[in-house]
Write an enzyme that holds these catalytic residues in place. Sequence first.
Site, short mmCIF file in Angstrom:
data_model
loop_
_atom_site.label_atom_id
_atom_site.label_comp_id
_atom_site.label_asym_id
_atom_site.label_seq_id
_atom_site.Cartn_x
_atom_site.Cartn_y
_atom_site.Cartn_z
N HIS A 15 0.84 -1.20 0.00
CA HIS A 15 0.00 0.00 0.00
C HIS A 15 0.88 1.25 0.00
O HIS A 15 2.10 1.19 0.13
CB HIS A 15 -0.99 0.01 1.18
N CYS A 34 5.77 5.96 4.49
CA CYS A 34 4.53 5.31 4.05
C CYS A 34 3.92 5.99 2.83
O CYS A 34 3.03 5.44 2.19
CB CYS A 34 3.51 5.29 5.19
N HIS A 40 4.95 0.02 -0.50
CA HIS A 40 5.71 -0.86 0.39
C HIS A 40 4.74 -1.88 0.93
O HIS A 40 3.52 -1.72 0.82
CB HIS A 40 6.36 -0.06 1.54
N HIS A 42 3.32 -5.02 3.81
CA HIS A 42 3.17 -5.46 5.20
C HIS A 42 2.71 -6.91 5.23
O HIS A 42 2.01 -7.37 4.32
CB HIS A 42 2.12 -4.63 5.94
N ASP A 80 -4.73 -10.68 -0.47
CA ASP A 80 -3.41 -11.28 -0.39
C ASP A 80 -2.61 -11.08 -1.67
O ASP A 80 -3.11 -11.32 -2.78
CB ASP A 80 -3.55 -12.78 -0.10
N HIS A 81 -1.36 -10.63 -1.51
CA HIS A 81 -0.46 -10.37 -2.64
C HIS A 81 -1.02 -9.35 -3.62
O HIS A 81 -0.74 -9.41 -4.82
CB HIS A 81 -0.06 -11.67 -3.34
N GLU A 125 -0.77 -4.47 11.61
CA GLU A 125 -0.01 -4.06 10.44
C GLU A 125 1.46 -4.45 10.61
O GLU A 125 2.15 -4.78 9.64
CB GLU A 125 -0.15 -2.56 10.21
#
Length: 136
Positions: A15, A34, A40, A42, A80-81, A125
Amino acid sequence: MKVKVSRKEHFNAAHRLYNPAWTDEDNRKVFGKCANPNYHGHNYEVVVSLTGTPDADTGYVFDMKKLSDLVREHVTSKFDHKNLNLDTDHFKNLNPTAENIAKVIWSILRDKIDKSLDLKITLYETERNFVEYPAD
Ligand code: NI
């Protein structure tokens, strides 16, 4: 007597925190790294908690296998991913902070779980940063 049951699931996602109404400089000031334009990632842990009265016949508040399946089908398989900003509709116009991700997950699941059960989302997170929605 009510009991709270919880299931933890996992997803990896990228995100970027960014307010399009602000300048890049202001975004950097508020969101720091961020706000990096190239995103980047998480390793998110999402804990879905249900509070209710155990069923007289089963002793369950909710079947945990069914809860796991619900979360996987409607939440983690979607996120996811993925790049949350670019690959999902939820965050096209919503900053994907942990707060907002938790609220989106709550909204997705609320329709799918009996209203007699209280629903709470805890989203990690990082190992040290986590949010709860709704707040107590
Ligand atoms: Ni981040």
